[in-house]
Structure formats: structure tokens, C-alpha cells
Design a protein around this motif. Structure first.
Motif, PDB file in Angstrom:
ATOM      1  N   ARG A  75       0.917  -1.120   0.050  1.00 45.36           N
ATOM      2  CA  ARG A  75       0.084   0.095   0.056  1.00 45.36           C
ATOM      3  C   ARG A  75       0.790   1.287   0.039  1.00 45.36           C
ATOM      4  N   ARG A  76       0.269   2.253  -0.637  1.00 46.29           N
ATOM      5  CA  ARG A  76       1.052   3.552  -0.666  1.00 46.29           C
ATOM      6  C   ARG A  76       0.216   4.627   0.135  1.00 46.29           C
ATOM      7  N   GLU A  77       1.117   5.264   1.014  1.00 48.50           N
ATOM      8  CA  GLU A  77       0.567   6.603   1.517  1.00 48.50           C
ATOM      9  C   GLU A  77      -0.870   6.400   2.452  1.00 48.50           C
ATOM     10  N   MET A  78      -0.753   5.207   3.405  1.00 48.87           N
ATOM     11  CA  MET A  78      -1.786   4.829   4.082  1.00 48.87           C
ATOM     12  C   MET A  78      -1.243   5.269   5.618  1.00 48.87           C
ATOM     13  N   ALA A  79      -2.240   5.657   6.583  1.00 45.99           N
ATOM     14  CA  ALA A  79      -1.922   6.114   7.955  1.00 45.99           C
ATOM     15  C   ALA A  79      -1.810   4.806   8.572  1.00 45.99           C
ATOM     16  N   VAL A  80      -0.663   4.690   9.456  1.00 44.67           N
ATOM     17  CA  VAL A  80      -0.182   3.556  10.227  1.00 44.67           C
ATOM     18  C   VAL A  80      -0.374   4.210  11.839  1.00 44.67           C
ATOM     19  N   VAL A  81      -1.323   3.565  12.616  1.00 48.54           N
ATOM     20  CA  VAL A  81      -1.439   3.683  13.988  1.00 48.54           C
ATOM     21  C   VAL A  81      -0.373   3.246  14.979  1.00 48.54           C
ATOM     22  N   LEU A  82       0.601   4.055  15.153  1.00 46.13           N
ATOM     23  CA  LEU A  82       1.836   3.552  16.150  1.00 46.13           C
ATOM     24  C   LEU A  82       1.266   3.385  17.709  1.00 46.13           C
ATOM     25  N   ASP A  83       0.844   4.480  17.951  1.00 53.19           N
ATOM     26  CA  ASP A  83       0.056   4.631  19.377  1.00 53.19           C
ATOM     27  C   ASP A  83      -1.073   5.876  19.398  1.00 53.19           C
ATOM     28  N   ARG A  84      -1.359   6.270  20.676  1.00 56.99           N
ATOM     29  CA  ARG A  84      -2.599   7.336  20.641  1.00 56.99           C
ATOM     30  C   ARG A  84      -2.005   8.766  20.043  1.00 56.99           C
ATOM     31  N   ARG A  85      -0.626   8.977  20.115  1.00 61.63           N
ATOM     32  CA  ARG A  85      -0.289  10.483  19.639  1.00 61.63           C
ATOM     33  C   ARG A  85       0.629  10.322  18.097  1.00 61.63           C
ATOM     34  N   ASN A  86       0.644   9.349  17.725  1.00 66.33           N
ATOM     35  CA  ASN A  86       1.682   8.883  16.460  1.00 66.33           C
ATOM     36  C   ASN A  86       0.815   8.225  15.387  1.00 66.33           C
ATOM     37  N   VAL A  87       0.546   9.000  14.520  1.00 63.91           N
ATOM     38  CA  VAL A  87      -0.041   8.397  13.315  1.00 63.91           C
ATOM     39  C   VAL A  87       0.776   8.636  12.010  1.00 63.91           C
ATOM     40  N   PRO A  88       1.883   8.260  11.740  1.00 63.19           N
ATOM     41  CA  PRO A  88       2.554   8.667  10.348  1.00 63.19           C
ATOM     42  C   PRO A  88       1.878   7.964   9.094  1.00 63.19           C
ATOM     43  N   GLU A  89       2.184   8.396   8.000  1.00 60.39           N
ATOM     44  CA  GLU A  89       1.854   7.632   6.573  1.00 60.39           C
ATOM     45  C   GLU A  89       3.038   7.408   6.042  1.00 60.39           C
ATOM     46  N   PRO A  90       3.697   6.451   6.110  1.00 62.19           N
ATOM     47  CA  PRO A  90       4.623   5.918   5.361  1.00 62.19           C
ATOM     48  C   PRO A  90       4.165   6.094   3.749  1.00 62.19           C
ATOM     49  N   ASP A  91       5.589   6.453   2.950  1.00 58.54           N
ATOM     50  CA  ASP A  91       5.457   6.558   1.689  1.00 58.54           C
ATOM     51  C   ASP A  91       4.673   5.288   0.994  1.00 58.54           C
ATOM     52  N   VAL A  92       5.323   4.108   1.601  1.00 55.62           N
ATOM     53  CA  VAL A  92       5.047   2.578   1.107  1.00 55.62           C
ATOM     54  C   VAL A  92       4.902   1.838   2.352  1.00 55.62           C
ATOM     55  N   SER A  93       4.036   0.810   2.508  1.00 57.78           N
ATOM     56  CA  SER A  93       3.891  -0.158   3.477  1.00 57.78           C
ATOM     57  C   SER A  93       3.470  -1.419   3.016  1.00 57.78           C
TER      58      SER A  93
END
Length: 200
Positions: A75-93
Motif C-alpha cells: 500500500r502507498r500513503e496509508m496511515a499507520v497507528v503507532l500509538d495514541r499520539r503518533n499516526v505517520p503515513e509511510p510512503d509505502v507499506s
């Protein structure tokens, strides 16, 4: 929603709550720009991308998909929930296939992600090189790739990292310049030369 927007000359910007935003805010605040990330409780807006960024993502997505086993999806550019305060969007996952539960899905959990890839942009260089790898590792994502440019001709360089389960940090396992050939997270062989980029 924990923040009220304010208006200044027709532009409405959300005012952060005292302790910063949470994952719930990210997915409920109205009118956020596309690809907004949550890093340490702060909203991060994405700037326009360079051509290198876009074509490098295309090249990697195509190569990863061609080689992916059925149990994994790219997948590209999808949000990834790491914890309550961190939701980055890797370019590719690369995510586990069972995590893909429908076409309306807007995010994955860190436990669903096998590989996170960041293509460095000038405006996000510090986040891509410093902040995000540490957060991905702390969340237990097994593999991380950092894609950058080097040399006078700005040729692509892909650094491949693997998670050390003892230290919960990444260790480098390869640096690739013209050909990205690795066996993790599965056998991959992608032409990342200037010629390959020029063909896109």
C-alpha cells in the motif's frame, strides 16, 4: 473532537488541545488536508512533492507488488497507528493481507505492518531520517527502508534496516544504489537505477 477551529482571514486552523492531538482527533477533525500525519501529538501537513518522490514510490510499489507473496499486500500513503499520539503515513507499506478488511479502510495498526518505507523530501528530511525510524522500531515494525538521493547526479540510494528485537531499534542490513536486491521481508529485486527512473 478536542480542538475548536479559529478563523483568520478566511482560513480555519484547528487550535491544538493542551496535551496535543490524539489518533481520534486525526480521524475526526473536519477539513484536514490529505495525507496529514500525527507526530508526537502534532498535526503535520504534507508539502507538494518532488518528481523524484513520486516516481520512486511508483517504482518501489510496482517492484514490491510483483514479488509479494499472497499473505502480504503493498500500500502507498496509508496511515499507520503507532500509538495514541503518533499516526505517520509511510510512503509505502507492506501489510499483512488479513489486515486489508475493505475498500473504506483508512488506517492500519503497527502490528499489521511488515515494512515501512520513507522517501526523503526536503521538507520532511528530519522526520524521515530521525523521528519516524525510531517510532516505527519502537512500535515493532520489523523492516524499514529509507530512500534518499546521493552524488552530483542525485541517484537513488535505498538503505534497508531490520529490527533488533532486543534493543527495539533498527540495524542497517544493506545499502543499495542501482539494484535493490534483498531477501527481507521477502525476495525482492528492483532496478532503482537512473535509467529505471527515467523510463517512468
Amino acid at each position: 473532537m478536542t480542538a475548536e477551529p479559529i478563523s483568520d482571514r478566511g482560513t480555519r486552523w484547528p487550535v491544538p488541545p493542551p496535551n496535543g492531538y490524539t489518533v481520534d482527533d486525526l480521524f475526526t477533525l473536519p477539513d484536514l488536508p490529505p495525507h496529514t500525519e500525527l507526530i508526537d501529538g502534532s498535526l503535520v501537513f504534507v508539502s507538494p512533492q518532488r518528481d523524484f518522490h513520486t516516481i520512486m514510490m511508483d517504482l518501489l510499489v510496482d517492484g514490491l507488488r510483483r514479488a509479494a507473496p499472497e499473505k502480504l499486500k503493498v500500500r502507498r500513503e496509508m496511515a499507520v497507528v503507532l500509538d495514541r499520539r503518533n499516526v505517520p503515513e509511510p510512503d509505502v507499506s507492506v501489510v499483512r493481507a488479513e489486515a486489508v478488511t475493505g475498500r473504506t479502510l483508512t488506517r492500519y495498526q503497527a502490528a499489521d505492518v511488515v515494512l515501512a518505507v520513507e522517501v526523503v523530501s526536503p521538507d520532511s528530511a528530519a522526520r524521515d531520517r530521525d523521528a519516524k525510524p525510531g517510532k516505527y522500531a519502537a512500535a515493532g515494525i520489523p523492516y524499514f527502508w529509507l530512500v534518499d538521493v546521493a552524488g552530483a547526479d542525485d541517484h537513488p540510494v535505498v538503505r534497508v534496516y531490520e529490527l533488533d528485537p532486543v534493543t527495539r531499534s533498527y540495524v542497517i542490513s544493506g545499502i543499495h544504489r542501482d539494484q535493490l536486491k534483498t531477501n527481507v521481508p521477502y525476495p525482492i529485486d528492483i532496478d532503482i537505477s537512473q535509467d529505471a527512473l527515467d523510463r517512468l
